[in-house]
Design a protein around this motif. Structure first.
Motif, PDB file in Angstrom:
ATOM      1  N   ILE A  81       1.541   2.987  -4.062  1.00 33.09           N
ATOM      2  CA  ILE A  81       0.394   2.450  -5.190  1.00 33.09           C
ATOM      3  C   ILE A  81       0.073   3.898  -4.823  1.00 33.09           C
ATOM      4  O   ILE A  81       0.303   3.326  -6.441  1.00 33.09           O
ATOM      5  CB  ILE A  81      -0.569   1.749  -3.926  1.00 33.09           C
ATOM      6  N   GLY A  82       0.007   4.743  -4.179  1.00 33.47           N
ATOM      7  CA  GLY A  82       0.547   6.477  -4.555  1.00 33.47           C
ATOM      8  C   GLY A  82       1.103   6.476  -5.644  1.00 33.47           C
ATOM      9  O   GLY A  82       1.207   6.622  -7.176  1.00 33.47           O
ATOM     10  N   SER A 100      -8.838   0.876 -14.888  1.00 29.72           N
ATOM     11  CA  SER A 100      -9.893   1.985 -14.657  1.00 29.72           C
ATOM     12  C   SER A 100     -11.226   1.530 -15.839  1.00 29.72           C
ATOM     13  O   SER A 100     -12.466   1.485 -15.621  1.00 29.72           O
ATOM     14  CB  SER A 100      -9.866   3.309 -15.017  1.00 29.72           C
ATOM     15  N   ALA A 111      -7.651  -2.712  -7.821  1.00 29.72           N
ATOM     16  CA  ALA A 111      -8.405  -1.248  -7.804  1.00 29.72           C
ATOM     17  C   ALA A 111      -8.230  -0.179  -8.525  1.00 29.72           C
ATOM     18  O   ALA A 111      -8.727   0.540  -8.721  1.00 29.72           O
ATOM     19  CB  ALA A 111      -8.770  -1.264  -6.778  1.00 29.72           C
ATOM     20  N   SER A 112      -6.142  -0.090  -7.897  1.00 31.80           N
ATOM     21  CA  SER A 112      -5.618   1.448  -7.820  1.00 31.80           C
ATOM     22  C   SER A 112      -5.352   1.122  -9.568  1.00 31.80           C
ATOM     23  O   SER A 112      -5.544   2.998 -10.199  1.00 31.80           O
ATOM     24  CB  SER A 112      -4.710   1.660  -6.802  1.00 31.80           C
ATOM     25  N   LEU A 113      -4.538   0.744  -9.936  1.00 29.22           N
ATOM     26  CA  LEU A 113      -4.113   0.583 -11.563  1.00 29.22           C
ATOM     27  C   LEU A 113      -4.697   0.039 -12.541  1.00 29.22           C
ATOM     28  O   LEU A 113      -4.399   0.421 -13.495  1.00 29.22           O
ATOM     29  CB  LEU A 113      -2.588  -0.708 -11.145  1.00 29.22           C
ATOM     30  N   LEU A 168      -5.926  -4.512  -4.537  1.00 30.18           N
ATOM     31  CA  LEU A 168      -5.295  -3.455  -4.162  1.00 30.18           C
ATOM     32  C   LEU A 168      -4.589  -3.127  -5.541  1.00 30.18           C
ATOM     33  O   LEU A 168      -4.851  -1.617  -5.497  1.00 30.18           O
ATOM     34  CB  LEU A 168      -4.191  -2.967  -3.056  1.00 30.18           C
ATOM     35  N   VAL A 182       0.612  -1.172   0.031  1.00 28.67           N
ATOM     36  CA  VAL A 182      -0.072  -0.054  -0.312  1.00 28.67           C
ATOM     37  C   VAL A 182       0.638   1.224  -0.374  1.00 28.67           C
ATOM     38  O   VAL A 182       0.468   2.529  -0.486  1.00 28.67           O
ATOM     39  CB  VAL A 182      -1.275   0.214   1.225  1.00 28.67           C
ATOM     40  N   PHE A 207       0.818   4.860  -8.893  1.00 24.99           N
ATOM     41  CA  PHE A 207      -0.365   5.778 -10.256  1.00 24.99           C
ATOM     42  C   PHE A 207       0.327   6.078 -11.097  1.00 24.99           C
ATOM     43  O   PHE A 207      -0.024   6.524 -12.185  1.00 24.99           O
ATOM     44  CB  PHE A 207      -1.192   6.010  -8.702  1.00 24.99           C
ATOM     45  N   ARG A 264      -8.924  -4.782 -16.154  1.00 21.75           N
ATOM     46  CA  ARG A 264      -9.643  -5.112 -14.386  1.00 21.75           C
ATOM     47  C   ARG A 264      -9.795  -6.587 -14.071  1.00 21.75           C
ATOM     48  O   ARG A 264     -11.104  -6.945 -14.671  1.00 21.75           O
ATOM     49  CB  ARG A 264     -11.004  -4.456 -14.361  1.00 21.75           C
TER      50      ARG A 264
END
Ligand code: ATP
Ligand code: MG
Lengths: 283, 400
Positions: free
Chosen positions: A127-128, A223, A219-221, A216, A124, A131, A228
């Motif tokens: 992740i930022g 869209s 869902a974050s990387l 994780l 986690v 992204f 997906r």
């Protein structure tokens, strides 16, 4: 008489306690799954009746999710991404583990402890930055964008399991094969590979499960339907109205994604036979 | 069928350790050749160099006059039996034995025929379709042998193939091996640390110590005419008795008795012994109960020995006694290398004598013993060299 070891005969009391313990554990583990299955078979109007078996089971929920193009795409993405990540991670880990077990090179300890450090790193936390990086590199919402982090986070685990397995292989066999006239590749192909297979399958299962279950990164990387995966897609399920929570569909989807894992473990557990190498040497 | 020439072979490992130093001898065609020595002396290293699993640092390895230093192990056509057997655990016995032939792409019928022959020779026929896990140690050992003999290789190389077996099976397999080698007539290099195995199996034996070949010779030569202290102490069971000695003219002063040397031995020593520390070597069988000496003309001396332990073995009788005399530094080092129990207190020497079974010797009593003076060997304590050696050249390795 006194029971000192696990091999000693059990008294009736012991047996009773053991049986009770086993039942508790099995029930504890299986109830949520049974509940999930029962939920997935319930018609929409009975979802909240609070009963395990409410009669008139229906495949309606399954039909719904398979009619949803989003779910079909997600299933394909999940299978493709997890398989590719598994193959890449295991192949790379095989090379690394082989080098670690067979060769002496400077920095060997560093590689092992570095791998361990990566394994302990909380995903986690990256992740930022990931992204942003992925958007800049056009990896956002692509298969590669998920395969790379899956591979990275599972490599340490795969390297550790594989080197543990490789260490158990009697490497005299490799020498024996060479003396018997085999080229290095033949020796690997016909003698070492069959013995290393259980380790390879074990780490493959672990990597596959990680990639398959991950929520994780997925869902974050991602869209869109392009990349997906199922765990992320389930979160985007919508009911017939905005206020209708699609519990039935989610349950059905959950059951569907569990099946490949069960199938994989069932197929490969026969291959993961401990003690396959016994008999090569006296001992 | 081939002759293997080792020409000053040296092996230096990556960490700078010299495991083999200038090994220089020839294994004749069809010979059963043994490499023997204590643990860590470089036997396995030398064998691995011959088969190609270890690089040769310097020197030349020739098979039938062809230098094979850089030939890949697969092209050397040598078969090896490993100490760990190294049987392929995922294959049946049949597939194990057939493996080298399959690799060589020998036709199927030919493979089947040769595997069956090998299996019959080794009494493995009924186990051909079993997996190695279920086999006993001796059977696994024979599978490893089978994999070697189906190939009809230029040479067999065996690294302590019997050391994992229990004592009885080891003796049995020893005979099987000896017969097999005789029948096939294939050049064989066999590694062992067991001197009994070396003496019983070998046509010729090379004794190694700390990477150096000490002596090459037939078992008889090694036993009767050792090149140095190490070979003398290593070969023979029970081991040769080693005692501090002094030479005064033609007389050897031993701790328990003075011995007059026969003229021919005195001649052999010449003046090499003057001013040197000496060690005398006497084999247990060169003692006798003074009352039971068979040949009255044999030159010998008698002395009283305080017997402390008697071992009655049925066909023979061993008596132990202790004499005073400080053990030389070389003796202590030797004991370490030979992995013997040790020499006890430094100012005493333990002696074992083999006596006639009819001897009346009793524990705790003095007994009159006789010593054959023709059989006393004298060694230079510092260099270890055998000064009484019969062989003309006092070299450490005799070429071929
Ligand atoms: N790969 C290696 N690197 C460095 N030194 C080594 C290596 N292999 C062996 N040695 C050293 O070389 C020496 C000889 O080893 P080797 O295995 O040949 O002994 P050996 O005579 O076969 O002993 P044993 O009877 O115990 O098998 C030993 O002192 C060992 O420590
Ligand atoms: Mg060895």
């Amino acid at each position: 008489m006194a029971t000192t070891g696990s091999t000693a005969k059990r008294t009736p009391v012991d047996s009773f306690v053991w049986a009770l313990g086993t039942i508790v554990v099995v029930v504890y583990a299986l109830v949520p799954i049974v509940w999930l299955v029962s939920l997935s078979l319930k018609p929409a109007d009975k979802l909240n009746d609070g009963k395990f078996f409410s009669g008139s089971p229906t495949m309606e929920n399954y039909r719904t999710i398979f009619k949803d193009p989003q779910f079909k795409h997600a299933l394909v993405n999940s299978i493709g991404i997890a398989l590719i990540a598994t193959v890449l991670a295991v192949v790379l880990a095989m090379f690394a583990a082989y080098a670690i077990v067979r060769l002496e090179f400077p920095g060997k300890k560093l590689v092992l402890s570095g791998a361990l450090a990566i394994a302990m790193f909380p995903p986690v936390a990256i992740i930022g930055p990931l992204f942003n990086m992925w958007r800049a590199l056009h990896l956002f919402d692509t298969w590669a964008g998920l395969i790379i982090p899956y591979m990275t986070f599972t490599l340490p685990l795969a390297i550790w399991t594989l080197s543990a397995f490789f260490r158990e292989i009697p490497w005299d066999l490799d020498k024996a094969a060479r003396v018997d006239g085999a080229t290095p590749f033949q020796a690997f192909r016909q003698v070492i590979a069959p013995l290393a297979a259980p380790g390879v399958f074990t780490s493959a299962i672990l990597v596959f499960i990680f990639a398959w279950n991950d929520f994780l990164f997925a869902a974050s990387l991602t869209s869109t339907n392009r990349a997906r995966t199922v765990p992320a897609a389930i979160a985007f399920f919508t009911g017939s109205s905005q206020f209708d929570f699609p519990a039935g569909s989610i349950a059905a989807a959950s059951v569907v994604v569990t099946i490949p894992i069960i199938v994989m473990v069932l197929i490969f557990q026969r291959r993961i036979v401990a003690g396959l190498t016994s008999g090569a040497v006296k001992g | 069928m081939s002759e293997i020439v080792l020409d000053k072979l040296t092996k230096r490992y990556g960490d700078g350790y010299e495991a083999v130093k200038g090994a220089d001898f020839t294994v004749a065609d069809g010979e059963f050749f043994i490499l023997v020595g204590p643990s860590g002396c470089g036997k396995s290293t030398l064998l691995n160099m011959i088969v190609g699993l270890e690089d040769i640092t310097s020197g030349e390895l020739r098979v039938d006059d062809e230098v094979i230093n850089d030939v890949d192990p697969k092209d050397r056509n040598m078969a090896m039996v490993f100490q760990s057997y190294a049987i392929y655990p995922h294959m049946t016995v049949r597939d194990n034995i057939a493996f080298p032939l399959k690799i060589k792409k020998v036709p199927k019928e030919e493979i089947a025929k040769r595997v069956d022959e090998a299996a019959e020779l080794l009494e493995l026929t009924e186990h051909l379709d079993r997996k190695p896990v279920h086999l006993s140690g001796g059977q696994r050992q024979r599978v490893a042998m089978g994999r070697a003999i189906v190939r009809e290789p230029a040479a067999f190389l065996m690294d302590e193939p019997l050391s994992n077996l229990d004592a009885k099976l080891r003796v049995q397999m020893r005979t099987v091996l000896a017969r097999l080698q005789q029948r096939l007539g294939t050049t064989t290099v066999y590694v062992t640390h067991d001197q009994t195995e070396a003496m019983t199996l070998g046509d010729r034996v090379a004794v190694m110590r700390r990477g150096e070949v000490q002596q090459v010779g037939t078992p008889k030569e090694l036993y009767n005419d050792p090149a140095n202290l190490f070979v003398a102490g290593f070969i023979g069971s029970p081991a040769m008795n080693l005692l501090p000695a002094e030479l005064d003219g033609g007389t050897v002063k031993l701790p328990m008795v003075d011995v007059e040397l026969p003229a021919d031995i005195r001649e052999r020593i010449g003046d090499r012994a003057s001013g040197r520390h000496l060690i005398a070597g006497i084999r247990p069988e060169h003692f006798e109960d003074a009352a039971l000496v068979g040949d009255p003309d044999a030159p010998g001396v008698t002395f009283k020995a305080p017997i402390d332990v008697i071992e009655w073995m049925g066909a023979e009788l061993y008596v132990h006694f202790t004499v005073e005399g400080s053990a030389h530094e070389e003796l202590r080092e030797l004991a370490e290398d030979l992995e013997t129990v040790g020499l006890g207190p430094t100012d005493e020497a333990q002696i074992v004598a083999r006596l006639d079974i009819h001897s009346e010797a009793k524990e705790g009593q003095d007994t009159e013993l006789w010593l054959d003076t023709r059989k006393v060997l004298l060694f230079d304590a510092d260099s270890g060299e055998n000064l009484t050696r019969e062989a003309a050249a006092p070299a450490t390795a005799d070429g071929s």
